[in-house]
Design a protein around this motif. Structure first.
Motif, PDB file in Angstrom:
ATOM      1  N   ASP A 139      -5.056  23.870  35.761  1.00 51.44           N
ATOM      2  CA  ASP A 139      -6.086  24.685  36.398  1.00 51.44           C
ATOM      3  C   ASP A 139      -5.493  25.548  37.511  1.00 51.44           C
ATOM      4  O   ASP A 139      -6.063  25.695  38.594  1.00 51.44           O
ATOM      5  CB  ASP A 139      -7.210  23.793  36.923  1.00 51.44           C
ATOM      6  CG  ASP A 139      -8.535  24.547  37.029  1.00 51.44           C
ATOM      7  OD1 ASP A 139      -8.649  25.652  36.450  1.00 51.44           O
ATOM      8  OD2 ASP A 139      -9.450  24.027  37.692  1.00 51.44           O
TER       9      ASP A 139
ATOM     10  N   GLU B  41     -10.470  34.354  34.508  1.00 50.38           N
ATOM     11  CA  GLU B  41     -10.924  33.410  33.484  1.00 50.38           C
ATOM     12  C   GLU B  41     -10.195  33.574  32.162  1.00 50.38           C
ATOM     13  O   GLU B  41      -9.777  32.589  31.553  1.00 50.38           O
ATOM     14  CB  GLU B  41     -12.440  33.547  33.264  1.00 50.38           C
ATOM     15  CG  GLU B  41     -13.229  32.990  34.429  1.00 50.38           C
ATOM     16  CD  GLU B  41     -14.715  32.999  34.155  1.00 50.38           C
ATOM     17  OE1 GLU B  41     -15.110  32.671  33.016  1.00 50.38           O
ATOM     18  OE2 GLU B  41     -15.474  33.346  35.069  1.00 50.38           O
ATOM     19  N   ILE B  42     -10.059  34.819  31.702  1.00 47.64           N
ATOM     20  CA  ILE B  42      -9.437  34.999  30.385  1.00 47.64           C
ATOM     21  C   ILE B  42      -8.037  35.605  30.494  1.00 47.64           C
ATOM     22  O   ILE B  42      -7.376  35.796  29.470  1.00 47.64           O
ATOM     23  CB  ILE B  42     -10.332  35.830  29.436  1.00 47.64           C
ATOM     24  CG1 ILE B  42     -10.641  37.203  30.028  1.00 47.64           C
ATOM     25  CG2 ILE B  42     -11.636  35.073  29.153  1.00 47.64           C
ATOM     26  CD1 ILE B  42     -11.431  38.102  29.077  1.00 47.64           C
TER      27      ILE B  42
ATOM     28  N   ASN C  46     -10.401  33.606  23.643  1.00 47.42           N
ATOM     29  CA  ASN C  46     -11.110  34.635  24.402  1.00 47.42           C
ATOM     30  C   ASN C  46     -10.109  35.569  25.070  1.00 47.42           C
ATOM     31  O   ASN C  46      -9.224  35.115  25.792  1.00 47.42           O
ATOM     32  CB  ASN C  46     -12.004  33.986  25.462  1.00 47.42           C
ATOM     33  CG  ASN C  46     -13.164  33.251  24.831  1.00 47.42           C
ATOM     34  OD1 ASN C  46     -13.847  33.790  23.951  1.00 47.42           O
ATOM     35  ND2 ASN C  46     -13.389  32.015  25.246  1.00 47.42           N
TER      36      ASN C  46
ATOM     37  N   ARG D  97      -2.117  39.369  28.221  1.00 46.55           N
ATOM     38  CA  ARG D  97      -2.745  38.390  29.098  1.00 46.55           C
ATOM     39  C   ARG D  97      -1.680  37.683  29.912  1.00 46.55           C
ATOM     40  O   ARG D  97      -0.492  37.700  29.575  1.00 46.55           O
ATOM     41  CB  ARG D  97      -3.560  37.380  28.282  1.00 46.55           C
ATOM     42  CG  ARG D  97      -2.728  36.429  27.444  1.00 46.55           C
ATOM     43  CD  ARG D  97      -3.570  35.662  26.441  1.00 46.55           C
ATOM     44  NE  ARG D  97      -4.568  34.820  27.061  1.00 46.55           N
ATOM     45  CZ  ARG D  97      -5.849  34.734  26.637  1.00 46.55           C
ATOM     46  NH1 ARG D  97      -6.258  35.449  25.612  1.00 46.55           N
ATOM     47  NH2 ARG D  97      -6.686  33.922  27.247  1.00 46.55           N
TER      48      ARG D  97
ATOM     49  N   ASN E 236      -2.323  31.763  30.878  1.00 50.40           N
ATOM     50  CA  ASN E 236      -3.751  31.619  30.556  1.00 50.40           C
ATOM     51  C   ASN E 236      -4.048  31.409  29.073  1.00 50.40           C
ATOM     52  O   ASN E 236      -3.615  32.181  28.223  1.00 50.40           O
ATOM     53  CB  ASN E 236      -4.522  32.852  31.052  1.00 50.40           C
ATOM     54  CG  ASN E 236      -6.005  32.770  30.739  1.00 50.40           C
ATOM     55  OD1 ASN E 236      -6.433  32.889  29.588  1.00 50.40           O
ATOM     56  ND2 ASN E 236      -6.810  32.551  31.761  1.00 50.40           N
TER      57      ASN E 236
ATOM     58  N   ASN F 126      -7.680  30.590  26.924  1.00 47.04           N
ATOM     59  CA  ASN F 126      -9.121  30.391  27.060  1.00 47.04           C
ATOM     60  C   ASN F 126      -9.760  30.406  25.677  1.00 47.04           C
ATOM     61  O   ASN F 126      -9.655  31.385  24.950  1.00 47.04           O
ATOM     62  CB  ASN F 126      -9.727  31.477  27.964  1.00 47.04           C
ATOM     63  CG  ASN F 126     -11.167  31.179  28.320  1.00 47.04           C
ATOM     64  OD1 ASN F 126     -11.979  30.851  27.457  1.00 47.04           O
ATOM     65  ND2 ASN F 126     -11.504  31.291  29.595  1.00 47.04           N
TER      66      ASN F 126
ATOM     67  N   GLY G 169     -16.123  27.310  30.817  1.00 45.90           N
ATOM     68  CA  GLY G 169     -16.648  28.668  30.855  1.00 45.90           C
ATOM     69  C   GLY G 169     -18.024  28.757  31.466  1.00 45.90           C
ATOM     70  O   GLY G 169     -18.746  29.701  31.224  1.00 45.90           O
TER      71      GLY G 169
ATOM     72  N   SER H  97     -16.729  26.529  26.260  1.00 43.46           N
ATOM     73  CA  SER H  97     -15.420  27.146  26.481  1.00 43.46           C
ATOM     74  C   SER H  97     -14.536  26.330  27.402  1.00 43.46           C
ATOM     75  O   SER H  97     -15.008  25.543  28.220  1.00 43.46           O
ATOM     76  CB  SER H  97     -15.596  28.556  27.045  1.00 43.46           C
ATOM     77  OG  SER H  97     -16.336  29.337  26.147  1.00 43.46           O
TER      78      SER H  97
ATOM     79  N   ARG I 221     -10.862  26.716  29.764  1.00 45.92           N
ATOM     80  CA  ARG I 221      -9.740  27.495  30.288  1.00 45.92           C
ATOM     81  C   ARG I 221      -8.624  26.551  30.680  1.00 45.92           C
ATOM     82  O   ARG I 221      -8.842  25.641  31.481  1.00 45.92           O
ATOM     83  CB  ARG I 221     -10.153  28.305  31.520  1.00 45.92           C
ATOM     84  CG  ARG I 221      -8.963  29.062  32.143  1.00 45.92           C
ATOM     85  CD  ARG I 221      -9.310  29.746  33.453  1.00 45.92           C
ATOM     86  NE  ARG I 221      -9.486  28.800  34.554  1.00 45.92           N
ATOM     87  CZ  ARG I 221      -9.902  29.129  35.762  1.00 45.92           C
ATOM     88  NH1 ARG I 221     -10.217  30.380  36.031  1.00 45.92           N
ATOM     89  NH2 ARG I 221     -10.031  28.209  36.718  1.00 45.92           N
TER      90      ARG I 221
ATOM     91  N   SER J 212      -5.094  26.846  32.515  1.00 44.96           N
ATOM     92  CA  SER J 212      -4.150  27.745  33.196  1.00 44.96           C
ATOM     93  C   SER J 212      -2.931  26.924  33.594  1.00 44.96           C
ATOM     94  O   SER J 212      -2.970  26.148  34.533  1.00 44.96           O
ATOM     95  CB  SER J 212      -4.801  28.471  34.378  1.00 44.96           C
ATOM     96  OG  SER J 212      -5.640  27.624  35.134  1.00 44.96           O
TER      97      SER J 212
END
Ligand SMILES: *Cc1c(COP(=O)(O)O)cnc(C)c1O
Length: 396
Positions: free
Chosen positions: A6, A152-153, A284, A290, A294, A296, A321, A348, A350, A352
């Motif tokens: 995260d 986020e994405i 996503n 990107r 990341n 997502n 998400g 969703s 994520r 990271s």
């Protein structure tokens, strides 16, 4: 296994940053505004940090204002540009639909004060289109604010081209680069960036400290009135320990940037490949344009919150998400902006990842996400409706 995935929410402070911070606290406690030597030593330390930060983004030291973080920098940039616009009778601002709330909520406030805001769509790939930006520009446009990379994405915007277009049209360009600083190369001169926001805790510095770059000649308005710190643009005794730690963390991040990005991108692509084996799932945002850290995904027929809690029990810290707004779970405005419908956006995840992620950890994540998604679907009424044909699948 314990895996922190995260890093877009916050990062662990680096050892270099902790060392700089504790050294400052123990050995450099003076007030930079004091004239005796202990104060002047603190002042030197402050200016060393300013020079280091400025160099990294190709700015001049006097173009850097230290702030309490990304949100403050975003607020100050937007309110300042709006004031400048107002003085010239320009009250139109262009932004995008998937900005951070520090931008979107400040724009709402400006709308209440007579400004008109155009939010550009970001399309399915999570990237704005230059032709649409150009078409939205008007005689009375005073500011374009588009983030460098989405939190986020992870999609990366064509900031250099946006900057060039804004410069041609004489419109100020601000970018929320909180997810990009320390992770992507930045040259505010070459990219024609007038203002840029950054936050230390997104690149292994401390929470509660960041900076605003503001090109010389652009008049900043104060959010905080008081003393003459930061050339009179941000009052309050400087958070010297946090600032010194930020400079140390940023230097380290930038020194390792190429190596870290190559490693993270390899693990990211491996994760994307593994997770896309889950039926009725979708990545996503653009697969290549990107951030290297990341990933997502949306999984049909599940709740992202349940997924998170079960992954946490298996030692994986990730994010979903949805955002808890006034007690209710709202699907993220970012996922809605790329065309995900509510139900799908809710399911969703994520991830990271950080510099230290290993392929073994990636395997562990893939295995556990697969198991937990299958488990949650096994008793999901939405999933039952989908497999029995009562409802149609959105994701193939
Ligand atoms: C984290 C973040 C912010 C807010 O920064 P803080 O230092 O936490 O106030 C703003 N914009 C983006 C894109 C972020 O990721």
């Amino acid at each position: 296994m314990n895996i922190y995935a995260d890093n877009a929410a916050t990062t662990k402070m680096s050892e270099a940053a902790v060392r700089a911070m504790t050294d400052c606290m123990q050995n450099c406690f003076g007030n930079p505004s004091s004239l005796y030597r202990i104060g002047q030593r603190a002042k030197e330390r402050l200016e060393e940090a300013r020079l280091a930060v400025a160099d990294i983004i190709h700015a001049e030291p006097r173009e850097i204002v230290f702030t309490s973080g990304g949100s403050e920098a975003d607020n100050q940039a937007l309110l300042s540009a709006a004031m400048i616009g107002k003085r010239k009778g320009k009250n139109h601002i262009i932004s995008s639909a998937f900005e951070h709330h520090a931008i979107l909520h400040t724009l709402k406030k400006l709308e209440k004060n007579g400004f008109e805001v155009t939010l550009l769509p970001v399309h399915e790939n999570g990237i704005i289109r230059l032709a649409e930006l150009e078409a939205a520009m008007r005689e009375d446009t005073c500011l374009v604010t588009i983030m460098m990379a989405n939190n986020e994405i992870g999609t990366i915007q064509p900031v250099g081209a946006i900057g060039e277009l804004c410069r041609q049209k004489g419109i100020l360009f601000h970018t929320d680069a909180v997810q990009a600083v320390g992770h992507l190369p930045i040259d505010v001169k070459a990219q024609n960036i007038d203002m840029l926001s950054a936050s230390a805790h997104k690149f292994h510095g401390a929470k509660g400290v960041g900076f605003l770059y503001c090109r010389k000649g652009i008049a900043l308005s104060n959010l905080i009135e008081g003393g003459a710190q930061e050339r009179g643009k941000r009052a309050g005794t400087e958070n010297l320990a946090g600032i010194a730690a930020m400079a140390a963390a940023l230097k380290e991040s930038v020194d390792g940037m190429d190596r870290n990005n190559a490693h993270q991108a390899a693990v990211r692509d491996y994760l994307i490949q593994g997770l896309s084996e889950i039926p009725h799932s979708a990545l996503n945002g653009d697969a290549k344009q990107r951030l290297s850290g990341n990933v997502n995904f949306s999984f049909e027929g599940i709740e992202g919150e349940s997924l998170l809690i079960l992954l946490d029990q298996r030692g994986i810290s990730a994010s979903s998400g949805s955002a808890c707004t006034s007690g209710a779970l709202d699907p993220s405005h970012v996922l809605l902006s790329i065309g995900r419908i509510h139900d799908v956006a809710h399911g969703s995840l994520r991830l990271s990842i950080g510099e230290d992620i290993t392929m073994e950890e990636a395997d562990y994540i893939i295995r556990n996400v697969k198991e937990v998604v299958a488990y949650l679907r096994s008793f999901s009424p939405v999933w039952r409706d989908l497999v029995t044909g009562k409802k149609e699948f959105i994701l193939q």
